[in-house]
Design an enzyme around this catalytic site. Structure first.
Site, PDB file in Angstrom:
ATOM      1  N   ARG A   1      -4.676   3.305  17.509  1.00  0.00           N
ATOM      2  CA  ARG A   1      -5.488   3.146  17.233  1.00  0.00           C
ATOM      3  C   ARG A   1      -6.644   1.704  16.462  1.00  0.00           C
ATOM      4  O   ARG A   1      -7.782   1.551  16.215  1.00  0.00           O
ATOM      5  CB  ARG A   1      -6.157   3.753  16.108  1.00  0.00           C
TER       6      ARG A   1
ATOM      7  N   ARG B   1      -7.564  14.576   2.941  1.00  0.00           N
ATOM      8  CA  ARG B   1      -5.771  14.043   3.705  1.00  0.00           C
ATOM      9  C   ARG B   1      -4.914  15.767   3.686  1.00  0.00           C
ATOM     10  O   ARG B   1      -5.333  16.447   2.793  1.00  0.00           O
ATOM     11  CB  ARG B   1      -5.162  13.783   3.573  1.00  0.00           C
TER      12      ARG B   1
ATOM     13  N   PRO C   1       2.433   3.647   8.567  1.00  0.00           N
ATOM     14  CA  PRO C   1       3.675   3.245   7.902  1.00  0.00           C
ATOM     15  C   PRO C   1       3.356   2.949   6.644  1.00  0.00           C
ATOM     16  O   PRO C   1       2.583   1.806   5.881  1.00  0.00           O
ATOM     17  CB  PRO C   1       3.662   1.575   8.854  1.00  0.00           C
ATOM     18  N   GLU C   2       4.191   3.303   5.230  1.00  0.00           N
ATOM     19  CA  GLU C   2       3.953   3.504   3.699  1.00  0.00           C
ATOM     20  C   GLU C   2       4.714   2.267   3.730  1.00  0.00           C
ATOM     21  O   GLU C   2       5.768   1.423   4.558  1.00  0.00           O
ATOM     22  CB  GLU C   2       4.026   4.547   3.652  1.00  0.00           C
TER      23      GLU C   2
END
Length: 317
Positions: A152, A307, A2-3
């Site tokens: 995670r 990334r 989530p950004e």
DNA sequence: CACTTGACCTGTCCGC
DNA sequence: TGCGGACAGGTCAAGT
């Protein structure tokens, strides 16, 4: 994770529903996910829900707690107001479910007073549930459970003193760059913030939380596309007009992210368990090998700063 | 200092 | 169907 838009989506949804509720229990299923003294929060009331960068904070007014402490130890002087801080990292979720209430569920949509009931949300708790908070109305008319799920296990929940927020001593905050949706974030501020990353690819610099806070891999990729800048360009090669375009693009893509309730690739859901729709409107993220929405050229995927990065080799120069 | 890489975890997907 | 490797919204610490 989530950004910024995903965390802001949760914040907006949560604040309407939990302000005024009292914490009556906290279950810690994975000790590594929780830092601090959970017992010190029991009896505290939710006063405010805020976001800073990609972190969410639940500010507690511990009036009831202070009173109970005074009875035990009247001379003890301390600021016992606390905040529960959350970081969702890659796979965290915060989901609020109505556990029980006097009202009957609406048979049409199963919401009770605007809250989804448990059976709408899939199995809860599930195997990625790490922490469960129990929250109650002051008259005990309703009981909620707030689930912190995190497949995670990179995310965390921690207890900090409110005084640490006020004086900005909390080290989690002191190094963060400007909030991109605040007025203080002008293009000149962005230019200044980029000064120390002259030799970094611009897209990698945008991921640095000390440059701008809240931007992550999805929105950094989108901002470069909207500004028509190649994500591989070194910061030092950007002109003032480039930085102005990038500044506007960051604001636009984050605002759109919020407008569409965030991005769901796999995990993200809002506080009601709903997915975000932003990726339906994304220009490049996760669209490698598809046609550019602007010029039909096939989008390429490369790796920058470790990334995945998708861009249009024709539009972005 | 600036910059890159690996580590932290679990799960899924893809190629052989 | 199984197995290994790469990859996934983030951020540190340790390396060059």
């Amino acid at each position: 994770m989530p950004e910024l838009p995903e965390v802001e989506t949760i914040r907006r949804g949560l604040e309407n529903k939990i302000i005024g509720l009292t914490i009556s229990d906290i279950q810690i299923l994975n000790p590594k996910s929780f830092h601090g003294d959970s017992k010190s929060l029991i009896g505290a009331k939710v006063e405010k829900v805020f976001r800073r960068a990609k972190m969410l904070g639940i500010v507690l007014d511990s009036l009831s707690l202070v009173n109970s402490l005074k009875k035990q130890n009247p001379n003890k002087k301390r600021d016992s107001k606390k905040t529960i801080l959350f970081h969702l990292k890659m796979s965290g979720q915060i989901i609020l479910a109505l556990e029980s209430g006097r009202q009957k569920a609406d048979s049409e949509n199963k919401f009770v007073g605007g809250h989804p009931t448990k059976d709408m949300l899939g199995e809860l708790p599930n195997r990625s549930t790490r922490i469960i908070f129990t929250l109650k109305e002051s008259d005990e008319s309703k009981v909620f459970k707030l689930y912190f799920n995190d497949q995670r296990k990179f995310g965390w929940v921690k207890v900090i003193q409110n005084s640490e927020l006020r004086i900005q001593k909390e080290k989690l905050f002191e190094k963060l760059g400007p909030e991109p949706l605040e007025e203080e974030f002008t293009w000149q501020v962005l230019k200044d913030q980029l000064q120390k990353r002259k030799n970094t690819p611009i897209k990698v610099a945008l991921l640095d939380q000390q440059v701008v806070s809240g931007v992550g891999n999805i929105y950094a990729s989108e901002a470069c596309f909207i500004a028509k800048i190649d994500p591989q360009r070194r910061v030092g090669t950007l002109s003032d007009p480039d930085i102005k375009k990038l500044h506007q693009a960051i604001i636009q893509t984050l605002s759109d992210g919020i407008k569409y309730g965030g991005s769901t690739r796999t995990h993200f859901v809002n506080e009601s368990g709903k997915k975000g729709l932003f990726l339906d409107y994304a220009y490049v993220y996760s669209r490698e090998n598809s046609a550019c929405k602007n010029c039909q050229t096939i989008l390429l995927k490369i790796k920058l700063g470790g990334r995945g990065t998708v861009y249009c080799p024709k539009c972005q120069i």
